[in-house]
Design a protein around this motif. Structure first.
Motif, PDB file in Angstrom:
ATOM      1  N   ILE A   1     -82.654   7.652  35.065  1.00 39.23           N
ATOM      2  CA  ILE A   1     -83.459   8.252  34.005  1.00 39.23           C
ATOM      3  C   ILE A   1     -84.237   9.472  34.505  1.00 39.23           C
ATOM      4  N   TYR A   2     -84.572   9.500  35.788  1.00 43.19           N
ATOM      5  CA  TYR A   2     -85.166  10.717  36.348  1.00 43.19           C
ATOM      6  C   TYR A   2     -84.173  11.866  36.256  1.00 43.19           C
ATOM      7  N   LEU A   3     -82.919  11.585  36.558  1.00 40.28           N
ATOM      8  CA  LEU A   3     -81.880  12.612  36.516  1.00 40.28           C
ATOM      9  C   LEU A   3     -81.608  13.054  35.083  1.00 40.28           C
ATOM     10  N   ILE A   4     -81.531  12.091  34.158  1.00 40.63           N
ATOM     11  CA  ILE A   4     -81.285  12.401  32.748  1.00 40.63           C
ATOM     12  C   ILE A   4     -82.382  13.301  32.194  1.00 40.63           C
ATOM     13  N   TYR A   5     -83.625  12.958  32.513  1.00 40.50           N
ATOM     14  CA  TYR A   5     -84.746  13.752  32.016  1.00 40.50           C
ATOM     15  C   TYR A   5     -84.746  15.153  32.628  1.00 40.50           C
ATOM     16  N   PHE A   6     -84.523  15.235  33.921  1.00 36.73           N
ATOM     17  CA  PHE A   6     -84.542  16.542  34.592  1.00 36.73           C
ATOM     18  C   PHE A   6     -83.433  17.444  34.059  1.00 36.73           C
ATOM     19  N   ARG A   7     -82.264  16.872  33.807  1.00 35.39           N
ATOM     20  CA  ARG A   7     -81.146  17.676  33.305  1.00 35.39           C
ATOM     21  C   ARG A   7     -81.491  18.320  31.973  1.00 35.39           C
ATOM     22  N   GLY A   8     -82.236  17.614  31.123  1.00 33.64           N
ATOM     23  CA  GLY A   8     -82.591  18.169  29.827  1.00 33.64           C
ATOM     24  C   GLY A   8     -83.824  19.056  29.846  1.00 33.64           C
ATOM     25  N   TYR A   9     -84.867  18.604  30.553  1.00 33.52           N
ATOM     26  CA  TYR A   9     -86.162  19.282  30.487  1.00 33.52           C
ATOM     27  C   TYR A   9     -86.424  20.241  31.648  1.00 33.52           C
ATOM     28  N   LYS A  10     -85.643  20.123  32.718  1.00 32.30           N
ATOM     29  CA  LYS A  10     -85.875  20.923  33.934  1.00 32.30           C
ATOM     30  C   LYS A  10     -87.292  20.695  34.471  1.00 32.30           C
ATOM     31  N   LYS A  11     -87.758  19.448  34.317  1.00 31.68           N
ATOM     32  CA  LYS A  11     -89.060  19.025  34.821  1.00 31.68           C
ATOM     33  C   LYS A  11     -88.918  17.675  35.502  1.00 31.68           C
ATOM     34  N   ILE A  12     -89.848  17.360  36.399  1.00 33.25           N
ATOM     35  CA  ILE A  12     -89.871  16.042  37.029  1.00 33.25           C
ATOM     36  C   ILE A  12     -90.499  15.042  36.061  1.00 33.25           C
ATOM     37  N   LEU A  13     -89.836  13.937  35.855  1.00 34.17           N
ATOM     38  CA  LEU A  13     -90.317  12.905  34.947  1.00 34.17           C
ATOM     39  C   LEU A  13     -91.625  12.295  35.441  1.00 34.17           C
TER      40      LEU A  13
END
Length: 299
Positions: A22-34
């Motif tokens: 989920i860290y990777l999924i979030y970063f891929r979309g938001y370009k931010k650290i979850l």
């Protein structure tokens, strides 16, 4: 090449531990650290729900066949598309008994759909192979959406329906503790997707990019007041047992039909731009608690 990378990415997510994925999924979309300790963005809160929202209790509400029971009970069978059957095995489907137009869906997951508009020119053998892949897929593993974990993959065959666009527009209402706060109209779902977003009073949010900076908008799609009010009331009824859910509808020949219930919108990887104006503002409505507040049988 894009499809190859997409397949590799999906396969990687399947084998990664949930929290890392989920860290990777979030970063891929938001370009931010979850930030799970103090989630502020829409996608961050959805990732939190994946971990702590007890999504595994929501299976019967996302199973495309089983959810029909909930719809019948809460708003009535008249809001459901007709179906021709549900099948556990592809080989049990007798295409000779189906009409010229129909829709094939997997009861589990997202975007597993085949549309037949002309059976004479429909590649049945290719469709069988695709459906066999659907039945083997562990959909929940891809984006760590545990509401899909305990669903038995089956094939649902629905009546083919279309609206004035020649497809089906989606009318998506975002609801929090039984209260819809905004809605979006998705057009050209299978071609060149267009998303128009509105507040619940019907005011068009012209600068809102719901799903990424590149999302296209039409400028406005009008909903007559009576239809909008009916959609709002239906959304309230269907969402009242959930802390957060997106309720989807279709409109065909001025008649409303239920689409689906979605609890992890965009898997928490589709930002709403501008981030500070819309994404963070919409996120404020998501409470950090379990999603299923109570079972409808106990009301």
């Amino acid at each position: 090449m894009f499809e190859i990378f997409k397949s590799l990415y999906r396969n990687l997510l399947k084998i990664l531990p949930t929290k890392i994925a989920i860290y990777l999924i979030y970063f891929r979309g938001y370009k931010k650290i979850l930030n799970l300790k103090n989630p502020r963005y829409y996608g961050e809160k959805i990732q939190w729900l994946k971990l702590y929202g007890e999504l595994e209790n929501l299976s019967k509400y996302v199973d495309k066949y089983e959810v029909r029971n909930y719809i019948k009970k809460v708003i009535g069978e008249e809001y459901l598309f007709d179906i021709y059957g549900v099948f556990e095995k592809v080989e049990d489907i007798d295409f000779s008994l189906l009409p010229e137009k129909f829709v094939l869906k997997c009861t589990n997951g997202s975007q597993a759909i085949l549309i037949c508009k002309d059976k004479k020119n429909f590649n049945i053998e290719k469709a069988r192979k695709i459906m066999q892949e659907w039945l083997k897929e562990d959909f929940y593993k891809i984006k760590k959406e545990f509401q899909y974990k305990n669903i038995k993959n089956r094939i649902l065959i629905e009546k083919y329906m279309e609206d004035e666009t020649g497809e089906l527009r989606d009318y998506k209402f975002y609801c929090f503790n039984g209260k819809p706060k905004w809605y979006a109209i998705f057009s050209n779902r299978f071609t060149n997707k267009i998303i128009d977003t509105y507040d619940i009073d019907g005011n068009y949010l012209a600068d809102c990019k719901n799903g990424g900076k590149g999302v296209k908008t039409t400028g406005r799609i009008n909903l007559d007041l009576n239809t909008k009010n009916e959609l709002i009331e239906l959304s309230k009824k269907l969402s009242k047992i959930f802390s957060f859910v997106r309720v989807d509808f279709y409109i065909v020949n001025n008649k409303i039909y239920f689409g689906e219930l979605t609890f992890t919108d965009g898997a928490g990887s589709d930002p709403i731009y501008p981030l500070e104006k819309y994404d963070k503002e919409f996120a404020k409505y998501i409470e950090l608690k379990k999603v299923l507040l109570k079972e409808e049988e106990n009301e």
